[in-house]
Design a protein around this motif. Structure first.
Motif, PDB file in Angstrom:
ATOM      1  N   UNK A 179     -33.424  40.475   3.426  1.00  0.00           N
ATOM      2  CA  UNK A 179     -34.214  39.975   2.321  1.00  0.00           C
ATOM      3  C   UNK A 179     -33.314  39.058   1.513  1.00  0.00           C
TER       4      UNK A 179
ATOM      5  N   UNK B 128     -41.002  37.479 -16.081  1.00  0.00           N
ATOM      6  CA  UNK B 128     -41.627  38.804 -15.970  1.00  0.00           C
ATOM      7  C   UNK B 128     -42.824  38.839 -16.909  1.00  0.00           C
TER       8      UNK B 128
ATOM      9  N   UNK C  91     -41.722  54.184  -3.981  1.00  0.00           N
ATOM     10  CA  UNK C  91     -40.356  53.980  -3.505  1.00  0.00           C
ATOM     11  C   UNK C  91     -39.370  54.374  -4.598  1.00  0.00           C
ATOM     12  N   UNK C  92     -38.329  55.091  -4.195  1.00  0.00           N
ATOM     13  CA  UNK C  92     -37.280  55.425  -5.155  1.00  0.00           C
ATOM     14  C   UNK C  92     -36.555  54.146  -5.540  1.00  0.00           C
ATOM     15  N   UNK C  93     -36.402  53.915  -6.837  1.00  0.00           N
ATOM     16  CA  UNK C  93     -35.761  52.685  -7.300  1.00  0.00           C
ATOM     17  C   UNK C  93     -34.439  52.942  -7.993  1.00  0.00           C
ATOM     18  N   UNK C  94     -34.295  54.105  -8.575  1.00  0.00           N
ATOM     19  CA  UNK C  94     -33.031  54.383  -9.255  1.00  0.00           C
ATOM     20  C   UNK C  94     -32.867  55.892  -9.385  1.00  0.00           C
TER      21      UNK C  94
ATOM     22  N   UNK D 221     -29.119  56.404  -3.435  1.00  0.00           N
ATOM     23  CA  UNK D 221     -30.295  55.597  -3.127  1.00  0.00           C
ATOM     24  C   UNK D 221     -30.109  54.822  -1.818  1.00  0.00           C
TER      25      UNK D 221
ATOM     26  N   UNK E 151     -32.239  53.920   2.072  1.00  0.00           N
ATOM     27  CA  UNK E 151     -32.620  52.570   2.505  1.00  0.00           C
ATOM     28  C   UNK E 151     -31.568  51.925   3.403  1.00  0.00           C
TER      29      UNK E 151
ATOM     30  N   UNK F 162     -22.649  49.677  -1.990  1.00  0.00           N
ATOM     31  CA  UNK F 162     -22.220  49.769  -3.391  1.00  0.00           C
ATOM     32  C   UNK F 162     -20.864  50.459  -3.499  1.00  0.00           C
TER      33      UNK F 162
ATOM     34  N   UNK G  15     -27.414  49.156  -9.689  1.00  0.00           N
ATOM     35  CA  UNK G  15     -28.715  49.689  -9.294  1.00  0.00           C
ATOM     36  C   UNK G  15     -29.813  49.156 -10.201  1.00  0.00           C
TER      37      UNK G  15
ATOM     38  N   UNK H 281     -33.766  47.852   5.258  1.00  0.00           N
ATOM     39  CA  UNK H 281     -34.659  47.875   4.102  1.00  0.00           C
ATOM     40  C   UNK H 281     -33.948  48.105   2.752  1.00  0.00           C
ATOM     41  N   UNK H 282     -32.680  47.700   2.637  1.00  0.00           N
ATOM     42  CA  UNK H 282     -31.991  47.890   1.355  1.00  0.00           C
ATOM     43  C   UNK H 282     -32.704  47.169   0.209  1.00  0.00           C
ATOM     44  N   UNK H 283     -33.530  46.163   0.547  1.00  0.00           N
ATOM     45  CA  UNK H 283     -34.235  45.438  -0.510  1.00  0.00           C
ATOM     46  C   UNK H 283     -35.264  46.329  -1.218  1.00  0.00           C
ATOM     47  N   UNK H 284     -35.618  47.454  -0.582  1.00  0.00           N
ATOM     48  CA  UNK H 284     -36.595  48.329  -1.237  1.00  0.00           C
ATOM     49  C   UNK H 284     -36.017  48.967  -2.497  1.00  0.00           C
ATOM     50  N   UNK H 285     -34.688  48.923  -2.656  1.00  0.00           N
ATOM     51  CA  UNK H 285     -34.091  49.498  -3.859  1.00  0.00           C
ATOM     52  C   UNK H 285     -34.219  48.555  -5.051  1.00  0.00           C
ATOM     53  N   UNK H 286     -34.615  47.295  -4.820  1.00  0.00           N
ATOM     54  CA  UNK H 286     -34.613  46.319  -5.914  1.00  0.00           C
ATOM     55  C   UNK H 286     -35.555  46.732  -7.040  1.00  0.00           C
ATOM     56  N   UNK H 287     -35.066  46.576  -8.244  1.00  0.00           N
ATOM     57  CA  UNK H 287     -35.831  46.941  -9.437  1.00  0.00           C
ATOM     58  C   UNK H 287     -36.846  45.835  -9.736  1.00  0.00           C
ATOM     59  N   UNK H 288     -38.137  46.153  -9.691  1.00  0.00           N
ATOM     60  CA  UNK H 288     -39.136  45.095  -9.913  1.00  0.00           C
ATOM     61  C   UNK H 288     -39.137  44.559 -11.340  1.00  0.00           C
TER      62      UNK H 288
END
Lengths: 206, 757, 229
Positions: free
Chosen positions: A49, A151, B83-86, B108, B112, B627, C20, C122-129
């Motif tokens: 991505x 945003x 989806x887990x984000x943080x 996290x 992923x 990370x 993160x 799929x590491x992009x799924x961690x991105x904070x929207x």
């Protein structure tokens, strides 16, 4: 130089230059892709991505703000649903709670359309999707470009009493949603100024 | 990444990604109907448990709707899912009170990770080649069940072995019950860093066989013997919270921290005084402090109770450990010992901790017992501001679980495998990585290669699971039912449980559920001993008795109790309580045990090798997270690699400059890594971080840095089975130019205005 | 923001929390070797003295959100500017990547995207929207988690009240295991951050440059501060 007002001729010049650059880019990309065929065959989908433009052509499109109207898989008619007394928030749940509104899933549509108007061709399409276990692949209508780095949060706008039609046009006249209003920064700022709300950059850009 | 690679990547993505200006990929992949209707953009916080180290912190997972590429019924498509984000700490949780260390937050990326095993695999090439082919879950479980029933029909269940990381709570009971139901030996627990020595010492001195909970928040004086309690030792987040309170949480009071270790660790770096001592002599140092306290009548010998009487010569005032003798043995000036002893004795509550390298010498158990005696003498055992022992929660899963036998140690298992052909016919691996984390001299790889059938339940192909014949990938922790019963970090009894925070991204299955499934397929006794349909049923049954205890959840019926427990992320007792400390069962230890033994002669191997767990990669199990690779090590500031830490004077003598590639060789092998010159290490010690040097552990960690564990001598801590990982001597030589990536200090020198006053 | 150096252990929980929360790219080994690693907050480590008398000091350094920021006047496109609330804003879509601001910043807290960042799927799924993903040619830096500030303000407005002290916490402050960091409104003299900023241990980093940083450091104490010592 990019920040000066241009005449028509200089636009043409830029278009030609960028077109050539685009072609060159495509050639380079295809060459490299061919070199790396093993990786390409093992992984037909993109493996990464990135905010990078997928192609130079898409960058050119974005530069000239060329966005064709989306073609929806089903001719969903907002007009009829609204005329039958439905409210926006009934389907677009969450619009008054957070940043985004929900686009309903097949499950949601089928709660009514199991019995209502099942003979219509567009409903038959919906039923076919549903029976295959697929969601309707709705195409995005609005939405900002990633490169705008902006945003937007629906909820405070709804709470401030901004009517949906202010930004989305009169949905009682639309079948599938079309981009009725151009969401430029000027459009946002004008309203913010009229209503005396913040026009600080980081209100929206972060 | 090189520009060229970058171009390649952009070309690849260009080939597939959508071309329209929105960049929406909707029209290429089909969209599955979402399993639940979530509102986009709104975050929900779900309780979970951090499983990345034994601390057992409580987490909250920020879950938001997003589009994930998933495979359902063999087809790739997009699914709108939570989806887990943080990951953040759970503020209600008594261990970590809303805080989380860097490693926990990076958890996290386990979920992923691009190189996670996405579907069951069966080996298709020679063992160790890394060639696997994808199979269905039915095929994979059938293979496993087939092997197990073949063992059962041949009455060879004792030829089954299981290797697990140290477990607690219901998961431990379930694996024990599984082994018992199969009439197999209990699982062998293995981790490079385990608290076994400290727990054994605590059992001998005080009674409870568990690591202590350090109540630093109420201490005025903290003596740390090797324990990197702010970094990686025991329960770092709980200890960091308490450390903050010790420093600045009480107006007008500021506790002092003194750290003894030959190298500056994160904890030593924060100490008011860092006092380097000779490797392995921490126990002698502790007893010398005791000697001064007794000699100067700051506390009577009888105060120490059983913990004191364990040490030979205690009643006589420890004549072998007067400060002058201790100076010769430990290298710490006698005057310093006398001063510290007086400070500690007059600034109570004072507390002493032993851990990490201090308990990983051959004298490790003695060191821990000596520090326990010091604690007892200072009156801090079982008291606020001292060390507490938390009453542990031990869940019961019925009679079968209790019947399970002791599993033995990894060296014993290796011996068993090598005792004859087919001595072990099948081996089940549950996420432990002994091929990486045990010294090469222990020959774990060679042993495993002899086992005819290996099944792995891990999520990644690492040095150990690459040897597997079949891989049945577990869910990631965020996708699993989790439970834990931490024994340190709080004086409350804690029983934790968490439902999955998100749906699985890949075609994986929860290992406990697979085991239940296999047991049911085997039928007979195995099926009746494990009656639960799924793991959450077993968890509910195990938690049910807690409803009647006084704790954080009150409910009238079992179902309400269970739902409240899940909502809160667990159950903990209402009151803080320390177990009594008078029940020590150990017998006397000779004072001569204070002298550590080392592998390798001092002439040929001039340096002590001090391996240490790093803040980011821990024991190596987290080296695969990007990370954790890119976050600089707090002390060395090294990124994306490992290093050999040398005193500048030593380096000068050996003609080594910063960044030079050096070879560190023991009697058991050699490794190469770039040199890092740091003032905070004794001239006769070289230190190497544990964690890098993976042969095969995803794209981010493979072939990166060096693994010092490989060259360690297979010595054990006297009196226990634990590996004495700090007991190896090495030689060091420059072999060429090398490369080291330092983040460095960007302000070059510490600005005057924020220096120490 | 107030950072208590007496509590800070240099554990870098803040660094990972920041990655993160803010979609900070992992640049990889080669770029990291060229000092292009992006850490909006970093922990500076200093050694003083020689063996065996070595002192180690840690100091977390986020953007200091200067009152008179050297990065702002040098920007030709007004991408770095002073927000109404007093932050040093960075407007990504205005930025054309001259990097003048990074040169002007005495704290070295600005980071440039030399390439488009890449996440292996799929590491992009961690991105904070809630935070935009920056692309090639853009300067980025610590925003004091402006997305959290905005969300807090929207929430307070929805409940028709003022933002409470301590309600808004940037990711670093939230994660800090020793509670060394405190975030609050410096224009409110009653806030916890204001109170701590008036402490006699309070200093500001490179204050002599006249940048008026909004991050206050509380100096490390010594054992002799202890009334029992």
């Amino acid at each position: 130089m990019l920040f000066y007002r241009r005449n028509f001729k200089s636009w043409i010049r830029i278009a030609v230059v960028m077109g050539i650059a685009g072609l060159a880019g495509l050639v380079v990309e295809h060459g490299l892709a061919a070199q790396d065929q093993s990786a390409a065959t093992a992984a037909p989908e993109s493996q990464v991505f990135t905010p990078a433009h997928p192609t130079v052509w898409s960058a050119v499109q974005e530069f000239f703000n060329y966005r064709p109207q989306p073609v929806q898989p089903i001719q969903f008619t907002h007009k009829v649903h609204l005329a039958n007394g439905l409210q926006c928030v009934m389907c677009h749940v969450g619009v008054d709670q957070g940043p985004d509104a929900r686009i309903p899933s097949d499950n949601f549509c089928m709660t009514c359309h199991r019995v209502i108007a099942t003979d219509k061709p567009e409903i038959k399409k919906l039923t076919a999707y549903f029976n295959r276990g697929e969601d309707v692949p709705w195409q995005r209508v609005y939405g900002f470009l990633p490169s705008a780095h902006v945003k937007f949060n629906h909820a405070p706008h709804i709470r401030a009493g901004v009517d949906c039609s202010k930004c989305h046009g009169d949905m009682t006249k639309q079948t599938v949603a079309v981009r009725a209003v151009d969401h430029t920064m000027g459009f946002c700022i004008e309203c913010h100024q009229q209503r005396n709300v913040s026009v600080d950059c980081v209100t929206c850009h972060y | 990444m090189e520009r060229r690679d970058f171009l390649k990547i952009s070309a690849l993505s260009g080939a597939a990604a959508a071309l329209d200006a929105c960049g929406n990929p909707e029209h290429q992949l089909i969209r599955f109907i979402p399993e639940e209707d979530l509102t986009p953009g709104i975050a929900t916080w779900k309780p979970s448990v951090c499983t990345l180290c034994p601390a057992g912190c409580g987490m909250l997972v920020r879950v938001m709707q997003g589009d994930a590429e998933v495979v359902r019924k063999g087809q790739l498509g997009l699914l709108k899912m939570g989806l887990a984000k943080k990951l953040e700490g759970n503020p209600a949780h008594p261990v970590n009170e809303g805080k989380l260390c860097p490693r926990g937050q990076a958890g996290l990326q386990v979920t992923y990770h691009p190189d996670r095993i996405r579907t069951p695999l069966v080996r298709s090439g020679p063992r160790g080649s890394g060639q696997f082919k994808e199979v269905t879950w039915d095929e994979a479980t059938k293979q496993l069940a087939g092997q197990l029933s073949a063992l059962a029909s041949g009455k060879q269940q004792d030829r089954l072995a299981m290797v697990v990381p140290p477990l607690r709570g219901v998961k431990k009971s379930l694996l024990g019950a599984f082994a018992a139901a199969l009439k197999a030996p209990a699982p062998v627990e293995f981790a490079f860093l385990d608290g076994g020595v400290v727990a054994a010492a605590d059992a001998a001195s005080f009674g409870p066989a568990e690591p202590p909970t350090a109540d630093l928040g109420h201490s005025n004086y903290v003596l740390s013997f090797g324990a990197d309690f702010l970094g990686t030792w025991n329960s770092p987040v709980a200890q960091s919270l308490a450390y903050g309170r010790m420093r600045a949480g009480r107006p007008g009071k500021r506790g002092k921290l003194v750290h003894f270790e030959p190298r500056i660790s994160l904890t030593a770096g924060n100490a008011d005084e860092w006092i380097p001592c000779r490797p392995g002599t921490e126990g002698a140092l502790a007893l010398s402090l005791c000697h001064v306290i007794l000699r100067d009548k700051l506390a009577p010998a009888a105060d120490a109770g059983h913990a004191g009487t364990l040490i030979e010569g205690w009643a006589q005032g420890l004549p072998d450990f007067d400060p002058e003798k201790a100076e010769q043995q430990t290298g710490v000036p006698a005057a310093t010992i006398v001063r510290i002893a007086h400070e500690a004795a007059t600034h109570q509550p004072a507390v002493a901790l032993a851990g990490d390298s201090a308990t990983a010498h051959t004298s490790g158990l003695f060191n821990a017992l000596a520090v326990n005696a010091l604690n007892a003498l200072l009156g801090s055992a079982g008291k606020p501001g001292g060390i507490l022992f938390t009453p542990a929660w031990t869940p019961s899963l019925g009679k079968t679980a209790e019947k399970s036998q002791a599993g033995g140690t990894l060296p014993a298992l290796v011996k068993r495998i090598q005792s004859g052909p087919d001595a072990v016919k099948a081996l089940l691996l549950f996420g432990a990585n002994p091929v990486f984390a045990a010294p090469a001299a222990m020959q774990v790889r060679e042993a495993l290669e002899k086992v005819p059938f290996i099944a792995s339940f891990g999520s990644f192909i690492d040095e150990t699971s690459i040897l597997a014949d079949v891989i049945l990938p577990d869910h990631s922790p965020l996708e699993s039912w989790l439970d834990d019963a931490p024994v340190s970090g709080t004086a409350r009894t804690v029983a934790k449980v968490a439902a999955p925070a998100m749906e699985p991204v890949h075609n994986t299955r929860g290992t406990p559920d697979v085991l239940l499934d296999v047991a049911h397929q085997l039928g007979g006794e195995a099926a009746t001993a494990l009656p639960w349909k799924s793991y959450d049923e077993a968890l509910k049954a195990a938690f049910a008795p807690l409803q009647h205890e006084k704790g954080s959840v009150s409910a009238t019926d079992p179902d309400e109790f269970w739902s409240k427990v899940r909502e809160q992320g667990g159950w903990w007792s209402a009151e803080e309580k320390s177990l009594p400390v008078g029940g020590g069962k150990g017998s006397g230890v000779a004072a001569t045990a204070a002298a550590p033994a080392f592998d390798g002669g001092a002439d040929a191997y001039a340096f002590h090798l001090l391996p240490f767990a790093t803040q980011m990669q821990y024991d190596g199990s987290l080296a695969h997270l990007p990370w954790m690779q890119e976050a600089p090590d707090p002390l060395s500031t090294v990124m994306w690699g490992s290093w050999v830490e040398l005193n500048p004077a030593t380096a000068k003598k050996l003609g080594i400059e910063q960044g030079n590639l050096v070879e560190v060789a023991s009697q058991h092998g050699s490794v190469r890594a770039p040199a890092l010159l740091a003032p905070g290490i004794a001239p006769d010690v070289v230190a190497m971080p544990v964690g890098q040097g993976h042969e095969s552990f995803t794209r981010y960690a493979s072939e990166r840095g060096a693994n010092p564990i490989a060259i360690l001598a297979p010595m054990t801590v006297t009196g226990t089975d634990a590996l004495a990982w700090a007991a190896t001597r090495v030689k060091v030589a420059r072999v060429g130019e090398g490369k080291i990536i330092l983040f460095g200090a960007r302000l070059h020198e510490m600005p005057e205005d924020v220096k120490h006053r | 923001m107030v950072i208590d150096l007496d509590r800070c252990t240099g554990c870098e929980a803040c660094v990972v929390a920041c990655h993160a929360e803010n979609n900070i790219a992992t640049v990889g080994e080669d770029q990291a070797a060229r000092a292009r690693a992006m850490h909006w907050i970093r922990v500076e480590r200093y050694y003083e003295g020689e063996f065996p008398n070595v002192k180690t000091k840690f100091m977390p350094v986020p953007c200091q959100q200067c009152g008179a920021a050297p990065c702002e006047p040098v920007c030709p496109t007004f991408a770095s500017y002073h927000t109404i609330e007093g932050l040093n804003g960075q407007v990504y879509n205005r930025c054309i990547g001259t990097r003048y601001c990074a040169n002007a910043c005495p704290y070295n807290t600005r980071f440039f995207n030399f390439y488009n960042p890449v996440w292996d799927k799929p590491l992009d799924l961690q991105l904070n929207p809630d935070v935009s993903v920056r692309s090639e040619g853009i300067m980025e830096k610590c925003t004091f988690c402006v997305q959290r500030i905005k969300a807090g303000e929207v929430q307070a407005a929805a409940e028709k009240r003022l933002v409470k002290d301590g309600e808004i916490q940037p990711a670093c402050v939230q994660s800090c295991p020793t509670q060394a960091m405190v975030f609050g409104d410096l224009s409110d003299p009653e806030s916890e951050a204001s109170r701590l900023a008036r402490s006699n241990r309070a200093t500001r980093l490179l204050d002599e440059l006249g940048t008026f940083p909004k991050v206050t450091y509380l100096q490390r104490g010594s054992w002799h501060d202890n009334e029992n010592a």
